[in-house]
Design a protein around this motif. Structure first.
Motif, PDB file in Angstrom:
ATOM      1  N   VAL A   1       0.829  -1.200   0.000  1.00 14.63           N
ATOM      2  CA  VAL A   1       0.000   0.000   0.000  1.00 14.63           C
ATOM      3  C   VAL A   1       0.868   1.256   0.000  1.00 14.63           C
ATOM      4  CG1 VAL A   1      -1.678   1.328   1.341  1.00 14.63           C
ATOM      5  CG2 VAL A   1      -1.958  -1.148   1.086  1.00 14.63           C
ATOM      6  N   ARG A   2       1.918   1.255   0.810  1.00 16.47           N
ATOM      7  CA  ARG A   2       2.803   2.433   0.849  1.00 16.47           C
ATOM      8  C   ARG A   2       3.473   2.639  -0.510  1.00 16.47           C
ATOM      9  NH1 ARG A   2       6.192   1.373   6.333  1.00 16.47           N
ATOM     10  NH2 ARG A   2       6.871   3.533   6.097  1.00 16.47           N
ATOM     11  N   GLY A   3       3.829   1.523  -1.162  1.00 17.82           N
ATOM     12  CA  GLY A   3       4.434   1.645  -2.478  1.00 17.82           C
ATOM     13  C   GLY A   3       3.470   2.225  -3.497  1.00 17.82           C
ATOM     14  N   LEU A   4       2.221   1.726  -3.517  1.00 19.81           N
ATOM     15  CA  LEU A   4       1.256   2.232  -4.493  1.00 19.81           C
ATOM     16  C   LEU A   4       0.947   3.707  -4.278  1.00 19.81           C
ATOM     17  CD1 LEU A   4      -1.237  -0.777  -4.774  1.00 19.81           C
ATOM     18  CD2 LEU A   4       0.366   0.050  -6.508  1.00 19.81           C
ATOM     19  N   ARG A   5       0.905   4.158  -3.019  1.00 19.38           N
ATOM     20  CA  ARG A   5       0.662   5.588  -2.758  1.00 19.38           C
ATOM     21  C   ARG A   5       1.766   6.453  -3.369  1.00 19.38           C
ATOM     22  NH1 ARG A   5      -2.608   7.574   1.407  1.00 19.38           N
ATOM     23  NH2 ARG A   5      -0.953   9.056   1.943  1.00 19.38           N
ATOM     24  N   ALA A   6       2.999   5.909  -3.384  1.00 22.38           N
ATOM     25  CA  ALA A   6       4.113   6.679  -3.951  1.00 22.38           C
ATOM     26  C   ALA A   6       4.180   6.542  -5.467  1.00 22.38           C
ATOM     27  CB  ALA A   6       5.427   6.214  -3.321  1.00 22.38           C
ATOM     28  N   TRP A   7       3.933   5.320  -5.972  1.00 27.57           N
ATOM     29  CA  TRP A   7       4.081   5.083  -7.414  1.00 27.57           C
ATOM     30  C   TRP A   7       2.894   5.612  -8.214  1.00 27.57           C
ATOM     31  CZ3 TRP A   7       4.968  -0.562  -5.631  1.00 27.57           C
ATOM     32  CH2 TRP A   7       6.243  -0.694  -5.083  1.00 27.57           C
ATOM     33  N   MET A   8       1.716   5.626  -7.582  1.00 27.14           N
ATOM     34  CA  MET A   8       0.501   6.052  -8.286  1.00 27.14           C
ATOM     35  C   MET A   8      -0.206   7.107  -7.432  1.00 27.14           C
ATOM     36  SD  MET A   8      -0.799   2.301  -9.631  1.00 27.14           S
ATOM     37  CE  MET A   8      -1.787   2.985 -10.972  1.00 27.14           C
ATOM     38  N   PRO A   9       0.263   8.350  -7.488  1.00 30.92           N
ATOM     39  CA  PRO A   9      -0.281   9.403  -6.610  1.00 30.92           C
ATOM     40  C   PRO A   9      -1.789   9.580  -6.723  1.00 30.92           C
ATOM     41  CG  PRO A   9       1.713  10.154  -7.722  1.00 30.92           C
ATOM     42  CD  PRO A   9       1.342   8.850  -8.341  1.00 30.92           C
ATOM     43  N   GLU A  10      -2.356   9.212  -7.864  1.00 30.93           N
ATOM     44  CA  GLU A  10      -3.799   9.391  -8.007  1.00 30.93           C
ATOM     45  C   GLU A  10      -4.598   8.472  -7.080  1.00 30.93           C
ATOM     46  OE1 GLU A  10      -2.583   6.412 -11.262  1.00 30.93           O
ATOM     47  OE2 GLU A  10      -1.749   8.174 -10.221  1.00 30.93           O
ATOM     48  N   LEU A  11      -3.926   7.462  -6.504  1.00 30.21           N
ATOM     49  CA  LEU A  11      -4.600   6.551  -5.577  1.00 30.21           C
ATOM     50  C   LEU A  11      -4.427   6.963  -4.122  1.00 30.21           C
ATOM     51  CD1 LEU A  11      -3.689   3.049  -7.096  1.00 30.21           C
ATOM     52  CD2 LEU A  11      -5.747   4.418  -7.450  1.00 30.21           C
ATOM     53  N   ALA A  12      -3.686   8.055  -3.865  1.00 36.57           N
ATOM     54  CA  ALA A  12      -3.348   8.421  -2.479  1.00 36.57           C
ATOM     55  C   ALA A  12      -4.584   8.650  -1.631  1.00 36.57           C
ATOM     56  CB  ALA A  12      -2.448   9.656  -2.470  1.00 36.57           C
ATOM     57  N   ASP A  13      -5.646   9.210  -2.220  1.00 34.79           N
ATOM     58  CA  ASP A  13      -6.858   9.462  -1.441  1.00 34.79           C
ATOM     59  C   ASP A  13      -7.639   8.184  -1.149  1.00 34.79           C
ATOM     60  OD1 ASP A  13      -6.297  12.142  -1.390  1.00 34.79           O
ATOM     61  OD2 ASP A  13      -7.534  12.619  -3.140  1.00 34.79           O
ATOM     62  N   ALA A  14      -7.522   7.205  -2.030  1.00 38.32           N
ATOM     63  CA  ALA A  14      -8.276   5.966  -1.842  1.00 38.32           C
ATOM     64  C   ALA A  14      -7.569   4.997  -0.908  1.00 38.32           C
ATOM     65  CB  ALA A  14      -8.509   5.298  -3.204  1.00 38.32           C
ATOM     66  N   LEU A  15      -6.254   5.122  -0.773  1.00 39.80           N
ATOM     67  CA  LEU A  15      -5.483   4.189   0.034  1.00 39.80           C
ATOM     68  C   LEU A  15      -5.070   4.848   1.351  1.00 39.80           C
ATOM     69  CD1 LEU A  15      -3.161   2.717  -2.739  1.00 39.80           C
ATOM     70  CD2 LEU A  15      -5.169   1.633  -1.702  1.00 39.80           C
ATOM     71  N   PRO A  16      -5.099   4.121   2.461  1.00 40.79           N
ATOM     72  CA  PRO A  16      -4.736   4.706   3.750  1.00 40.79           C
ATOM     73  C   PRO A  16      -3.236   4.964   3.846  1.00 40.79           C
ATOM     74  CG  PRO A  16      -5.099   2.348   3.998  1.00 40.79           C
ATOM     75  CD  PRO A  16      -5.484   2.684   2.584  1.00 40.79           C
ATOM     76  N   ASP A  17      -2.873   5.944   4.656  1.00 43.19           N
ATOM     77  CA  ASP A  17      -1.469   6.216   4.948  1.00 43.19           C
ATOM     78  C   ASP A  17      -1.042   5.241   6.042  1.00 43.19           C
ATOM     79  OD1 ASP A  17       1.027   7.143   5.570  1.00 43.19           O
ATOM     80  OD2 ASP A  17       0.425   9.217   5.956  1.00 43.19           O
ATOM     81  N   LEU A  18      -0.189   4.288   5.697  1.00 47.20           N
ATOM     82  CA  LEU A  18       0.233   3.255   6.644  1.00 47.20           C
ATOM     83  C   LEU A  18       1.664   3.473   7.125  1.00 47.20           C
ATOM     84  CD1 LEU A  18      -1.316   0.039   5.023  1.00 47.20           C
ATOM     85  CD2 LEU A  18      -2.309   1.601   6.699  1.00 47.20           C
TER      86      LEU A  18
ATOM     87  N   ASP B   1      13.212   5.636   6.198  1.00 43.54           N
ATOM     88  CA  ASP B   1      12.479   6.901   6.144  1.00 43.54           C
ATOM     89  C   ASP B   1      11.105   6.763   5.492  1.00 43.54           C
ATOM     90  OD1 ASP B   1      13.125   6.498   3.509  1.00 43.54           O
ATOM     91  OD2 ASP B   1      14.168   8.405   3.228  1.00 43.54           O
ATOM     92  N   GLY B   2      10.704   5.510   5.159  1.00 43.84           N
ATOM     93  CA  GLY B   2       9.384   5.277   4.592  1.00 43.84           C
ATOM     94  C   GLY B   2       9.344   5.293   3.083  1.00 43.84           C
ATOM     95  N   THR B   3      10.483   5.478   2.419  1.00 46.83           N
ATOM     96  CA  THR B   3      10.513   5.493   0.953  1.00 46.83           C
ATOM     97  C   THR B   3      10.407   4.064   0.424  1.00 46.83           C
ATOM     98  OG1 THR B   3      11.934   7.439   0.979  1.00 46.83           O
ATOM     99  CG2 THR B   3      11.831   6.170  -1.082  1.00 46.83           C
ATOM    100  N   PRO B   4       9.466   3.776  -0.489  1.00 46.88           N
ATOM    101  CA  PRO B   4       9.340   2.414  -1.020  1.00 46.88           C
ATOM    102  C   PRO B   4      10.580   2.012  -1.819  1.00 46.88           C
ATOM    103  CG  PRO B   4       7.372   3.719  -1.502  1.00 46.88           C
ATOM    104  CD  PRO B   4       8.401   4.671  -1.007  1.00 46.88           C
ATOM    105  N   GLN B   5      11.042   0.775  -1.570  1.00 44.96           N
ATOM    106  CA  GLN B   5      12.115   0.221  -2.375  1.00 44.96           C
ATOM    107  C   GLN B   5      11.525  -0.434  -3.621  1.00 44.96           C
ATOM    108  OE1 GLN B   5      14.287  -2.539   0.063  1.00 44.96           O
ATOM    109  NE2 GLN B   5      14.912  -0.985   1.565  1.00 44.96           N
ATOM    110  N   SER B   6      12.391  -0.688  -4.589  1.00 47.39           N
ATOM    111  CA  SER B   6      11.944  -1.399  -5.782  1.00 47.39           C
ATOM    112  C   SER B   6      11.554  -2.824  -5.385  1.00 47.39           C
ATOM    113  CB  SER B   6      13.056  -1.432  -6.824  1.00 47.39           C
ATOM    114  OG  SER B   6      12.683  -2.242  -7.910  1.00 47.39           O
ATOM    115  N   PRO B   7      10.350  -3.302  -5.759  1.00 46.02           N
ATOM    116  CA  PRO B   7       9.944  -4.662  -5.409  1.00 46.02           C
ATOM    117  C   PRO B   7      10.869  -5.687  -6.068  1.00 46.02           C
ATOM    118  CG  PRO B   7       8.342  -3.648  -6.867  1.00 46.02           C
ATOM    119  CD  PRO B   7       9.299  -2.578  -6.492  1.00 46.02           C
TER     120      PRO B   7
END
Length: 844
Positions: free
Chosen positions: A664-681, A753-759
Motif C-alpha cells: 500500500v505504501r508503495g502504491l501511494r508513492a508510485w501512483m499518486p492518483e490513488l493516495a486518497d483511496a489508500l490509507p497512509d500506513l 524513512d518510509g521510501t518504497p524500495q523497488s519490489p
C-alpha cells in the motif's frame, strides 16, 4: 513648503534633502515606502517635518518609532529646536514613564512598544496619518509586531494610512518585496575611515585592551573617541581604568538620567576632547558631534531566550557585520576618521543581525496577537512555530488565555508592559504586603544576581538569600557576599513597580520561610516541584519532569519548591534557584489543578496495565492506591497507550501483514492518483491514528499479547473496502507468473524513512528463458528488481534490465555455470529456449 521652512532659515543642509520631494511624491502615489539612508543622512529628523503639509496627511499626526528612549528624546528635541520651539509642542515624544506631547503635537516620536498599545486601544488610529519605523534594521520584536499590526490596519480599516520603513543597514530589496512598496535610497555624509584591528595581548581582558586602544587613539589622532561596549557593567569597568586620560570621559546608555544623556549629545562647551563609552545606543539614531575615532569591541547585549530562567536574557554576543560597518562609519561624520576593531581580522561576523522574533521568548507576542484576534498577521520573519506554541501553553497556565481568548487577567497583564510571568505574579496577591513582596521578586528576577559566590563555595540556590540581602540593604547593612550597586538597582526597580501598581505599602523587612514561594508560584506555575519520596535531592515538576538539587543545597528537604532557574543536564535538570512554598497555599490558589482520578494506564516499567486511584497536582502524583474493580472499557485506552510507548513493533506482525503495508505504501508513492483511496500506513500515521484503527480491535482485552494476528490484519485494513483491496492485489500482486509456468513471490519493502524500495522478484534464471523484458507492476510503471538465481538458489545477478542481461552478461554466466551445473539447461540462445524450473531430463 515656504511656511514649513520659514522658521528654519538657518537650517543646515542634509544629504537626504534632494530626496525629500521624491519621498513626498512616492507617498502621494503609494501608501508604503522603504527608505534606505546611512547614518548622518538626516532621515530621522528631516523626513517627518517634510511630510507635515502633504495633502494626504490632511492635518493629521505623524508617528515615528525609535528603538530606544534616548533616541526618541534626541530626535524629538532636535526637530523641535529646528522649528524654534520647545519639545512637546509641534514635535513631542512618548516613552515609558515620560510624556511630552500636547493637543497641538503633529509629530510624535515614540518607542516601539508604545505603538502596540496605541493600536490595541484604537485600531482605527484616529488622527494619525502616517507611521514611520526608524532604524528598522535593529529588528526588535516590538517593531516587527508593530509593523504587522499596522499592515493589518492598513489592509482592513485604513487604506489611507501611510507606512514608511526607514533604516541605515537592511536588506531593502527583500523588505520592499515583502511590503510591495517602492524603495528609495539616499546618500550619506561620510568621510574616509581607516579601519584597523587592534590586537589583544595574551590572556588580556577586554577592558584592558580597550584602555590601551583609548591611550593609543588619544596620542595618535585628533577629535573625540567613541567606544562601543556591551553594557553598563563594562562601561563602569572601563571608566575606572581611564581616569588618567587627558579628556573628559562620559558614559552613554539608555538608563542614564535625561540631563546626562543630553550632555553627551551636545558639543563640549569648552572644546575639551571627549571619550564617550557607549552601548549600541550610539550605533544609530543619535549623533555624537566631534567623533573622529571609533573603538569597537565587536560585542553587544542582545536578548536571547534562556530556558534556564524561562525569560529572554540580555547576553553578550558578537555583532553582525552590518553593525560593525555602521559603528565604524561614526568616525567619518565630520572628517577623515579611524576605527579600531578589537577582534581578530580572521574572525568572520554574520552579515546581518538576526531578528529578535527568532531568538526570544514569545509569550508576550502570543498574548498581544490573541488580544488582536488572530495570529495570521504578516511578519517579515514569521514567529517559530514551536516557540510560539510553547508560549501559548504558558499563557494558558498563567490564566492569561482561555483557549484562544484573552481573559480579563490577561488584559491586565498586558497593561503592565512586562513579561507575562512577572505580570501574573504582580497581579496575583490580594493584600498589600504580598503585592510589595511581588514587586521585590519581579525586580530580583529581572536583575543580575546580587550575590557573589563565597570563596571555595558554590553560589546559594535559595532565592530567599537574595531577598534577605535586599532587606538588609534597605536597613543600611550589605552582606559581604552581596553587591551594593546591584542591590541599589534592584531596590530602585522595586520602587518603580510599587509606583506602577499605585501601591502605598512599604516593602516588608522580614518574611516567613514560605512567603516568597507562595508569591513566586504565580510566575512559575509550570515549575512547581514536589520532593521525591525516597531521594531528598530529587523533585518532580508539575510538568512531570524530574529535577535535582545540588548535594549541599540550602533547600534540601523542603517538601515543595517553586523553581525560578534550571539548568539542563544529561539526566535530571539541575535546580539553580528556587524558593519553598506551602502546600495549603497551593491548594488555595490552584484548587482546579488538584484532581482525584481513577486511572487505568500502561506501566512501562512493569510492562503491564496498572489500575489505580490517584490524587494529583498536574502530573505530580500525591497519593496512589490500587483500584480493586477497574472499568473494563478503559483497558483498551491503556493498551493503545502501551503501543504509543513501545512502538508498532509491539504488535503481532506477520510477514503477510508487513507485505500488505509495504504494498500500500508503495502504491501511494508510485501512483499518486490513488493516495486518497489508500490509507497512509506510515509509522507516523499509524501511531497518530491508533484510537481510530487499533483501539476497536483491543476492546475487551486486558493484555497486549491477546491481540491475534488475524485481528491485527482486519484492524489494519478496516478502512479499505473490498474493491480497493482487490485493486491493491491487482496493481501490487503478491505473486507473478513466470515463463516456466510457475508463480513466484514478489517481495516489497520500504526504507527507514518510509521510501518504497523497488519490489524484488527472486527467480531461477532458467525460469525466465524466452522472456525479453523485465516484468513490471503498478500498471506498468514500476519495473521489478530481478534477483536471478543459480539452480542451487544462489544469486547470480541483480538487474532491472533483463534484455541487457541476456545480451551482455548471460554468455559469461553460462560459461561459468555450465560446468558447475551440467544437469541444467544453458542454451546458447536464451531468447528462444524453453523456460523450466527442473533439470534436464535424463538422456538429454
Amino acid at each position: 513648503m515656504a511656511a514649513l521652512y520659514a522658521c528654519r532659515v538657518n537650517r543646515p543642509a542634509f544629504p537626504i534633502d534632494p530626496l525629500l520631494p521624491r519621498i513626498r511624491e512616492s507617498l502621494a502615489a503609494h501608501p508604503r515606502l522603504v527608505l534606505e539612508a546611512p547614518p548622518g543622512a538626516g532621515k530621522t529628523t528631516q523626513v517627518p517635518p517634510a511630510l507635515l503639509d502633504a495633502p494626504w496627511l490632511d492635518g493629521r499626526k505623524i508617528l515615528m518609532l525609535e528603538p530606544r528612549r534616548v533616541a526618541a528624546r534626541a530626535a524629538a528635541t532636535f526637530m523641535a529646536k529646528s522649528r524654534g520651539e520647545e519639545v512637546g509642542r509641534t514635535v513631542g515624544y512618548r516613552i515609558r514613564f515620560e510624556n511630552r506631547v500636547c493637543a497641538d503635537t503633529r509629530i510624535e516620536v515614540v518607542t516601539e512598544g508604545i505603538l502596540t498599545r496605541m493600536l490595541q486601544d484604537d485600531p482605527m488610529l484616529e488622527g494619525i496619518g502616517a507611521i514611520l519605523f526608524d532604524e528598522f534594521h535593529e529588528r526588535h520584536m516590538a517593531a516587527d509586531l508593530g509593523l504587522a499590526l499596522a499592515l493589518d490596519v492598513q489592509a482592513q480599516l485604513r487604506e489611507d494610512l501611510r507606512i514608511v520603513v526607514m533604516s541605515a543597514t537592511l536588506d531593502g530589496e527583500r523588505l520592499a518585496q515583502f511590503l510591495d512598496a517602492p524603495r528609495l535610497s539616499s546618500e550619506g555624509r561620510s568621510y574616509p575611515v581607516d579601519i584597523a584591528h587592534f590586537p589583544a595581548r595574551r590572556d588580556e581582558k577586554t577592558e584592558h585592551q580597550v584602555r590601551r586602544a583609548i591611550d593609543h587613539a588619544i596620542a595618535a589622532h585628533p577629535g573625540d573617541v567613541l567606544v562601543f561596549l556591551p553594557g553598563q557593567r563594562e562601561i563602569s569597568r572601563v571608566q575606572q581604568l581611564v581616569e588618567h586620560v587627558d579628556a573628559e570621559v562620559l558614559a552613554l546608555h539608555g538608563e542614564l538620567p535625561v540631563e546626562q544623556q543630553s550632555r553627551v549629545l551636545q558639543p563640549a562647551p569648552d572644546a575639551r576632547r571627549r571619550v564617550v563609552l557607549a552601548t549600541n545606543v550610539a550605533e544609530s539614531s543619535v549623533t555624537l558631534p566631534g567623533v573622529r575615532v571609533v573603538i569597537d569591541t565587536g560585542l553587544a547585549r542582545e536578548p536571547r531566550f534562556d530556558p534556564v530562567s524561562g525569560f529572554s536574557r540580555l547576553d553578550v554576543v558578537p555583532i553582525a557585520q552590518a553593525s560593525a560597518d555602521q559603528r565604524a562609519g561614526r568616525a567619518g561624520r565630520v572628517a577623515d576618521g579611524w576605527a579600531y576593531r578589537l577582534w581578530p581580522q580572521s574572525q568572520r561576523l554574520e552579515p546581518q543581525r538576526r531578528p529578535e522574533i527568532a531568538q526570544v521568548d514569545l509569550s508576550g507576542l502570543a498574548l498581544e496577537l490573541a488580544l488582536w484576534g488572530g495570529s495570521d498577521l504578516r511578519f517579515p520573519d514569521a514567529p517559530p512555530t514551536g516557540a510560539f506554541n510553547a508560549a501559548r501553553d504558558l499563557l494558558q497556565r498563567l490564566g492569561a488565555l482561555d483557549g484562544a481568548t484573552v481573559t480579563s487577567l490577561g488584559k491586565r497583564m498586558l497593561a503592565l508592559g512586562t513579561h507575562p510571568r512577572l505580570a501574573a505574579m504582580l497581579l496575583a496577591p490580594a493584600d498589600a504586603r504580598e503585592q510589595a513582596l511581588a514587586c521585590d521578586l519581579a525586580a530580583l528576577i529581572e536583575a543580575r544576581d546580587p550575590l557573589r559566590a563565597a570563596p571555595g563555595r558554590p553560589r546559594s540556590d535559595a532565592l530567599a538569600d537574595r531577598w534577605q540581602a535586599l532587606a538588609a540593604f534597605r536597613a543600611g547593612r550589605v552582606p559581604p557576599e552581596a553587591s551594593r550597586s546591584a542591590l541599589a538597582q534592584i531596590d530602585q526597580a522595586a520602587k518603580q513597580w510599587r509606583r506602577r501598581l499605585r501601591l502605598d505599602a512599604a516593602p516588608p523587612s522580614h518574611a516567613p520561610p514560605h512567603a516568597l514561594g507562595d508569591v513566586l508560584l504565580h510566575a512559575f506555575p509550570d515549575r512547581i516541584a514536589r520532593r521525591h519520596p525516597v531521594d531528598a535531592l530529587r523533585y518532580q515538576l508539575a510538568s512531570g519532569r524530574t529535577v535535582r538539587l545540588f548535594d549541599d543545597s540550602l533547600l534540601r528537604g523542603e517538601p515543595w519548591l517553586v523553581v525560578n532557574e534550571l539548568r539542563d543536564e544529561m539526566r535530571d535538570a539541575r535546580i539553580l534557584q528556587a524558593a519553598p512554598l506551602d502546600e495549603a497555599r497551593l491548594e488555595r490558589d490552584f484548587p482546579q489543578r488538584f484532581v482525584n482520578e481513577d486511572r487505568v494506564v500502561w506501566d512501562m516499567d512493569a510492562r503491564a496495565i496498572s489500575a489505580v486511584r490517584e490524587r494529583r497536582f498536574d502530573r505530580i502524583v500525591l497519593e496512589s492506591k490500587p483500584l480493586p474493580k477497574p472499568d473494563p472499557s478503559r483497558y483498551a485506552d491503556a493498551l493503545v497507550d502501551a503501543v504509543r510507548q513501545l512502538g508498532l513493533d509491539a504488535l503481532p506482525w506477520t510477514d503477510s501483514l508487513r507485505q500488505w503495508r509495504d504494498r500500500v505504501r508503495g502504491l501511494r508513492a508510485w501512483m499518486p492518483e490513488l493516495a486518497d483511496a489508500l490509507p497512509d500506513l506510515s509509522d507516523g500515521a499509524l501511531l497518530a491514528t491508533l484510537d481510530t484503527w487499533l483501539k476497536p480491535a483491543l476492546s475487551g482485552k486486558t493484555r497486549l499479547d491477546a491481540l491475534g494476528e488475524q485481528e491485527l490484519g482486519e484492524a489494519l485494513k478496516s478502512n479499505v473496502d473490498w474493491a480497493t483491496r482487490q485493486r491493491v492485489d491487482a496493481l501490487a500482486p503478491l505473486r507473478i507468473a513466470v515463463p516456466s509456468g510457475m508463480e513466484r513471490a514478489i517481495a516489497y519493502a520500504t526504507d527507514a524513512d518510509g521510501t518504497p524500495q523497488s519490489p524484488v522478484l527472486a527467480v531461477k534464471l532458467q525460469e525466465l528463458f524466452g522472456l525479453a523484458d523485465t516484468p513490471r507492476i503498478a500498471d506498468g510503471r514500476v519495473p521489478l528488481t530481478l534477483h536471478l538465481l543459480s539452480p542451487a538458489g544462489r544469486p547470480l545477478q541483480v538487474t532491472q534490465d533483463l534484455r541487457g542481461f541476456w545480451e551482455r552478461t548471460y554468455p559469461e554466466v553460462k560459461k561459468e555455470m555450465k560446468g558447475r551445473y551440467p544437469k541444467h539447461p544453458w542454451p546458447d540462445d536464451p531468447w528462444t529456449a524453453t523456460a523450466t524450473h527442473r533439470a534436464k531430463p535424463r538422456g538429454t
